[in-house]
Scaffold this motif. Structure first.
Motif, short mmCIF file in Angstrom:
data_model
loop_
_atom_site.label_atom_id
_atom_site.label_comp_id
_atom_site.label_asym_id
_atom_site.label_seq_id
_atom_site.Cartn_x
_atom_site.Cartn_y
_atom_site.Cartn_z
N SER A 308 -58.86 -37.70 17.16
CA SER A 308 -60.02 -38.09 16.35
C SER A 308 -59.92 -39.53 15.90
O SER A 308 -60.91 -40.27 15.94
CB SER A 308 -60.13 -37.21 15.11
OG SER A 308 -59.83 -35.89 15.40
N VAL A 309 -58.71 -39.93 15.48
CA VAL A 309 -58.56 -41.31 14.98
C VAL A 309 -58.82 -42.30 16.11
O VAL A 309 -59.52 -43.30 15.94
CB VAL A 309 -57.14 -41.51 14.39
CG1 VAL A 309 -56.94 -42.95 13.95
CG2 VAL A 309 -56.93 -40.58 13.21
N ASP A 310 -58.27 -41.99 17.30
CA ASP A 310 -58.48 -42.90 18.44
C ASP A 310 -59.95 -42.92 18.85
O ASP A 310 -60.48 -43.96 19.25
CB ASP A 310 -57.59 -42.49 19.61
CG ASP A 310 -56.13 -42.88 19.37
OD1 ASP A 310 -55.88 -43.63 18.40
OD2 ASP A 310 -55.26 -42.43 20.12
N ASP A 312 -62.42 -42.52 16.82
CA ASP A 312 -63.07 -43.39 15.82
C ASP A 312 -62.93 -44.85 16.23
O ASP A 312 -63.87 -45.63 16.13
CB ASP A 312 -62.39 -43.23 14.45
CG ASP A 312 -62.75 -41.93 13.78
OD1 ASP A 312 -63.74 -41.31 14.22
OD2 ASP A 312 -62.04 -41.53 12.84
N ARG A 313 -61.73 -45.20 16.72
CA ARG A 313 -61.47 -46.60 17.06
C ARG A 313 -62.31 -47.02 18.27
O ARG A 313 -62.95 -48.07 18.24
CB ARG A 313 -59.98 -46.78 17.36
CG ARG A 313 -59.67 -48.19 17.82
CD ARG A 313 -58.18 -48.48 17.87
NE ARG A 313 -58.00 -49.83 18.34
CZ ARG A 313 -57.75 -50.14 19.61
NH1 ARG A 313 -57.60 -49.19 20.51
NH2 ARG A 313 -57.62 -51.40 19.98
N ALA A 316 -65.79 -47.45 17.22
CA ALA A 316 -65.95 -48.67 16.43
C ALA A 316 -66.00 -49.88 17.35
O ALA A 316 -66.85 -50.77 17.20
CB ALA A 316 -64.80 -48.80 15.43
N THR B 360 -60.08 -48.23 11.10
CA THR B 360 -61.01 -47.13 11.32
C THR B 360 -60.94 -46.25 10.06
O THR B 360 -60.02 -46.37 9.27
CB THR B 360 -60.61 -46.29 12.54
OG1 THR B 360 -59.37 -45.65 12.24
CG2 THR B 360 -60.44 -47.15 13.78
N ARG B 363 -58.32 -40.46 8.28
CA ARG B 363 -58.45 -39.02 8.47
C ARG B 363 -57.16 -38.35 8.01
O ARG B 363 -56.08 -38.89 8.20
CB ARG B 363 -58.69 -38.68 9.94
CG ARG B 363 -60.08 -39.05 10.40
CD ARG B 363 -60.35 -38.55 11.81
NE ARG B 363 -61.66 -38.96 12.24
CZ ARG B 363 -62.76 -38.24 12.05
NH1 ARG B 363 -62.70 -37.07 11.43
NH2 ARG B 363 -63.93 -38.67 12.48
N ARG B 390 -58.42 -51.39 14.11
CA ARG B 390 -59.50 -51.50 15.07
C ARG B 390 -59.15 -52.44 16.22
O ARG B 390 -59.46 -52.17 17.37
CB ARG B 390 -60.71 -52.12 14.39
CG ARG B 390 -61.56 -51.13 13.70
CD ARG B 390 -62.73 -51.89 13.11
NE ARG B 390 -63.67 -50.94 12.60
CZ ARG B 390 -64.97 -51.01 12.81
NH1 ARG B 390 -65.49 -51.99 13.48
NH2 ARG B 390 -65.76 -50.11 12.33
#
Lengths: 323, 441
Positions: A308-310, A312-313, A316, B360, B363, B390
């Motif tokens: 999920s974090v990746d 998001d990146r 972005a 980012t 989470r 980012r």
């Protein structure tokens, strides 16, 4: 005129303001006092029209030479004569007049909803005590500093004041539109809603700790909005039991709008400030229901979170490139 | 800019006081001091490095620098040129030397880890500074050093101070210079009485007096040697280079952190892992003397690494933090105690205007966890929060929080914050960290 007829005068909100029974062969209608039915409407002529039965026995309204004329209700074409029909009233000046004879078929008797027997003071007191009890208990259990009376009194008085204002407004509305304030019934509705909210919040807290189900606390705002919508719906039903579907529809639409806006606001805040509404809320370890997991399983979940974090990146970066 | 102006006004007041004292005191000696001699030799090779907004042609920040060769190469701090390195379209560099000459500056190389940069000037054949020879400067504590630069854009100055050896408890090697470094002097040289460069002015400790730091000169000398050996190697895409150097630097940091390992420290019935790395500053805290009387006692230690790394004006990263708090109820019931614990264990939120520029969204994941099988491990409520950088691949800030769940009236809250770390490295470290939380044997 061998049959009785009823002429009704509707007010601005199209409720019946007066209903007059006539037995003669002809009814004269106008503003003058020489008429059978006197209408207090400055746009009606002194001798405006007459109502009689024609050769075929139909009821007919005939203009007697007024300036403003005779119309069918919700119709803009001026007429000299109208053959009357019980479901289509006519209009003179600003006044609408339905004409009905004794054979007019009224709707069947409406089945009454079982009345809640909550007229007494007891249910409100009970609900109030329950809400108060939960609120005080929650405050006491989250007390970590020096005990202070103001910590308990201020929120309770504030909430009491809010509930009083809320119920007061609904009672006034109920009084205006249905004649009776129904203060106690409105109070019961508001307190029930508050009780539901209090119970939900405690349950959500419990679930997010004991079962590690976060969604209950994450979506507290959805639950709050739903309860609020339900309260409003029941208040509206108190005001008048008519057009419940329309009222329900409007409330559902407002509910969806509120939830949608809140969700949008949260997702934008999440993107801009990175603050997921994440709060650790612990409870006594004895209340734990979920099993203690093996650390390897935990770290497998952690590895999964990376996706999920990746994502998001990447999203972005994609958004930045698009801009 | 506002801050600079405020500081400048304050300085004007100080200067006025200084002048009054000078009138009252002895007339200056006629024999030139060491500082006078050092400064007299400086003009042509001492520089102010200006970052100029390309569109407006006005300076947006200033630092210092110094010439190190006849080929026009000069040394300054990375943080003096960071805006140009990150946004070459928006900013460009200019210099103004102490002899009054001016011109354009080209960024050649950066060394993120040591906060250094090499630039080229169109100024040749001028005199230049030499570095002190050898690995260690061979100086003793208390020796005079002279630091030069252009503080607060007020004009070139020389500051006399003392050499105080390498800074302790720091991951990034620094020389402790006791002297007044001010904003604008960054990148300037600190030299011995015979004019040889010992270090590069880099920072000072706010809240201290005259506690200033230098980057050891040998890092600048070796960066310079690399550039001269491979003149064409200078990366043109500095942003990618920053990402690469950041990755290398943090790999070294966390390798060292992992190799130094954890040592168990007792907290009541628990033992907790504390870092054995020497570059941490640890402090203890207790709430025993707090008034009004607390209803649960906290005994905690907090270790923070001195390893922060300047990447951009609004991004300083690379800090590692461990803390343990042993919390015991005094007269709170179990629910109240749990609320109290919750207040001690919230994830630290980094936020603010530039959050979205660098990170980012954060989470988190939380669960009940116990380290594998063995009976020495208390069950934990563990939380893991992560956000990615980012602009740099496989770089995250990770925050781990663990609260023991074996008693209702006593608990250990352990936290580990890792900035700029790879995900797998963080997982491995967090695992060791959680396994370090045990019952005392």
């Amino acid at each position: 005129m061998d049959q009785v007829i009823w002429i009704e005068i509707l007010n601005r909100s199209r409720d019946v303001a007066a209903r007059v029974r006539f037995a003669g062969p002809e009814v004269r209608v106008g503003r003058g006092y020489d008429n059978d039915l006197v209408i207090d409407d400055p746009y009606v002529a002194p001798k405006h029209l007459r109502i009689f039965r024609d050769e075929e026995g139909r009821l007919v309204a005939e203009d007697l030479g007024s300036v403003n004329g005779l119309y069918l209700d919700r119709d803009s074409r001026r007429r000299d004569r109208i053959v009357l029909d019980a479901d289509h009233p006519f209009r003179i000046g600003h006044t609408v007049l339905p004409v009905r004879d004794p054979g007019y078929a009224v709707k069947a008797e409406r089945v009454a909803a079982p009345r809640m027997h909550v007229q007494g003071l007891l249910p409100s007191l009970g609900l109030g005590a329950a809400v108060l009890g939960i609120a005080l208990l929650a405050l006491w259990l989250s007390e970590t500093g020096e005990p202070r009376a103001s910590r308990y009194l201020v929120p309770l008085l504030m909430w009491g004041f809010l509930v009083a204002i809320w119920v007061g407004i609904w009672s006034i509305l109920t009084r205006v539109f249905s004649g009776r304030a129904q203060f106690r019934r409105n109070l019961v509705i508001a307190l029930s809603g508050l009780l539901a909210l209090a119970l939900y919040s405690e349950l959500a807290h419990f679930m997010s700790f004991a079962l590690t189900w976060r969604f209950a606390s994450t979506y507290t705002y959805v639950a709050t909005a739903c309860v609020l919508a339900l309260i409003c719906f029941f208040h509206l039903r108190e005001i008048g039991p008519t057009r419940l579907k329309l009222k329900g529809g409007v409330i559902a639409a407002l509910l969806l709008l509120a939830i949608g806006l809140q969700t949008l606001w949260q997702s934008e805040a999440f993107r801009d400030f990175g603050q997921q509404s994440f709060m650790i809320r612990l409870m006594p370890p004895a209340l734990r229901l979920a099993p203690v997991r093996n650390e390897n399983d935990f770290f497998a979940d952690i590895a999964h979170l990376r996706i999920s974090v990746d994502a998001d990146r990447l999203k972005a970066l994609h958004d930045d490139a698009a801009r | 800019m506002g801050k600079l102006l405020r500081t400048a006004a304050w300085f004007a007041a100080l200067a006025a006081v200084g002048a009054a004292l000078a009138f009252a005191g002895e007339p200056p000696a006629s024999v030139p001091s060491a500082a006078e001699q050092v400064f007299a030799a400086a003009p042509a090779r001492l520089l102010q490095i200006r970052t100029v907004v390309a569109g407006a042609g006005r300076q947006s920040s200033v630092g210092s620098g110094f010439l190190v060769g006849p080929d026009g190469l000069a040394i300054t701090n990375y943080h003096v040129v960071s805006q140009v390195a990150l946004e070459p379209q928006t900013y460009r560099l200019e210099y103004a030397a102490a002899d009054g000459s001016r011109g354009a500056v080209e960024l050649l190389a950066i060394d993120l880890a040591n906060d250094l940069a090499v630039v080229r000037l169109d100024k040749h054949d001028a005199r230049f500074f030499q570095f002190v020879a050898g690995e260690t400067p061979g100086l003793t504590k208390g020796e005079r050093l002279f630091s030069m630069g252009n503080p607060l854009d007020l004009g070139f100055t020389i500051v006399e101070g003392t050499y105080n050896g390498p800074v302790e408890h720091t991951y990034n090697e620094r020389v402790h210079f006791t002297g007044a470094l001010n904003p604008g002097m960054s990148g300037g040289p600190a030299v011995t009485a015979d004019g040889q460069v010992v270090g590069v002015n880099v920072s000072k400790r706010s809240g201290g007096e005259l506690v200033s730091f230098l980057v050891p000169g040998r890092f600048a000398a070796s960066l310079l040697a690399r550039i001269r050996a491979h003149p064409a190697d200078g990366p043109r895409d500095f942003r990618a280079e920053i990402g690469r150097q950041l990755k290398v630097w943090q790999a070294g940091l966390y390798k060292s952190f992992g190799e130094q390992g954890f040592r168990p420290v007792a907290f009541g019935p628990y033992q907790a892992p504390e870092t054995a790395a020497p570059w941490f500053n640890c402090w203890s805290h207790t709430n025993a003397s707090v008034i009004p009387k607390v209803r649960a006692s906290i005994n905690s230690t907090n270790c923070r690494s001195d390893s922060s790394l300047f990447v951009a004006n609004d991004l300083i990263t690379g800090s590692v933090q461990l803390s343990h708090s042993h919390v015991t109820t005094i007269d709170l019931n179990q629910f109240q105690f749990a609320t109290f614990l919750s207040q001690q264990s919230q994830p630290r939120l980094i936020s603010g205007g530039n959050y979205r520029k660098w990170y980012t969204p954060q989470r988190c994941h939380e669960d009940f966890v116990a380290a594998s099988g063995a009976p020495d491990y208390p069950p934990l409520r563990a939380v893991w929060c992560a956000h990615a950088y980012r602009q740099f691949e496989d770089l995250y800030d990770i925050s781990v929080i663990a609260v023991t769940q074996d008693r209702g009236t006593e608990a250990l809250v352990s936290r580990l914050d890792l900035q700029a770390i790879g995900y797998d490295e963080a997982t491995a470290l967090a695992k060791r960290f959680l396994e370090g939380v045990q019952w005392t044997k």
